[in-house]
Design a protein around this motif. Structure first.
Motif: not given
Length: 312
Positions: A156-180
């Motif tokens: 897990g950890g923090r990740r910067a992503i680009t959202l639809p429309g080009g907006r950027r956002l930092e999100v917190n990913i919890p440990p142990g996320v699964t596919n889907g």
């Protein structure tokens, strides 16, 4: 101002395209026009147009309203019947045509000239009730995908992503996320109108293929290469896992294909038991033998009665 392009045309798909086809087209275009990749002056605007089209067409309810009302779908009240809307716009088109304001319709464009007032049209449909009386309209929920490595999904950890429309956002990913797995980000979706709250963003986790690990749910699979003598005599060997090095006890007489389980060393689970790690044995032999190794293997071949093909 240039007319807005039909969203289907933006993504290069037909109006009967299924969700998978829309998603494939979106991914292909994003790879080509993402501002981090494409430095052409118009790439960012093109990327925003692609993202906007996908945000509408990827949501079944929003797509249904767009198909019914075109680019006006955000302004049309939810209780408007598409057939009634079609009759009203036909009447408005006739009036505009008489005044010289009618223009040729395009896909996704219902043909109103600039002289046609949307509020006047809707007011006629609802007995004079204008747009200002519809009330605030909450923003639509949106979806976006985030691709992670196995290690990122594990820790897990923090990740910067680009959202639809080009907006950027930092999100917190919890440990142990699964596919889907979906993470809901409240208030990060489509904007509401007239002060209404924004929709939510559903962030879909995608775990990228890995050269060593294969993830199935919360279980992780990997190969465990062994020398012939380790497999025959048994051994304790070190094995890399996303959570760090682990010791694997190999029982004597282990053959290729046997799976050794390391309980709890798979993906973490914040709400329950973690997954397991499975090491699949692969017996390896030296590509080149020294003279002494060859002599010992020949000696083993002479004294051993073992038949790996099970013939009597």
């Amino acid at each position: 101002m240039a007319p807005r392009r039909d969203y289907y045309e933006v993504l290069g798909v037909g109006r009967n395209a299924d969700p998978d086809e829309i998603q494939r087209a979106y991914r292909k275009l994003v790879r080509a026009y993402h501002p981090d990749v494409n430095k052409d002056p118009g790439a960012e605007d093109k990327f925003k147009e692609i993202s906007e089209a996908y945000s509408v067409l990827s949501d079944p309810e929003t797509r249904r309203r767009y198909d019914a009302f075109g680019h006006d779908f955000r302004q049309v009240p939810p209780d408007v019947d598409p057939a009634e809307w079609a009759r009203a716009r036909a009447g408005a088109g006739a009036r505009a045509g008489a005044g010289g304001q009618w223009r040729q319709a395009r896909p996704g464009d219902f043909g109103f000239g600039e002289g046609v007032d949307l509020e006047d049209l809707l007011g006629g449909m609802f007995g004079g009730r204008g747009r200002r009386q519809w009330g605030p309209v909450p923003g639509a929920d949106q979806e976006a995908e985030l691709t992670l490595s196995v290690e990122e999904a594990y820790h897990g950890g923090r990740r910067a992503i680009t959202l639809p429309g080009g907006r950027r956002l930092e999100v917190n990913i919890p440990p142990g996320v699964t596919n889907g797995q979906r993470i809901r980000l409240a208030g990060q979706g489509g904007h509401g109108s007239d002060g209404a709250p924004a929709g939510d963003l559903l962030l879909i986790m995608r775990i990228a293929p890995h050269p060593r690990y294969r993830v199935e749910g919360r279980d992780i699979h990997a190969s465990l290469p062994l020398a012939p003598w380790e497999a025959a005599l048994g051994a304790t060997v070190a094995l890399d896992t996303p959570g760090g090095e682990a010791k694997v006890k190999v029982p004597p007489g282990t053959s290729s294909g046997r799976r050794l389980r390391l309980k709890g060393r798979g993906m973490p689970n914040p709400r329950g038991a973690p997954g397991d790690f499975f090491a699949e044995v692969r017996i390896m032999v030296p590509a080149r033998l020294t003279d002494e190794e060859r002599r010992l293997f020949e000696q083993l071949a002479t004294v051993s009665h073992f038949d790996p093909r099970g013939r009597s």
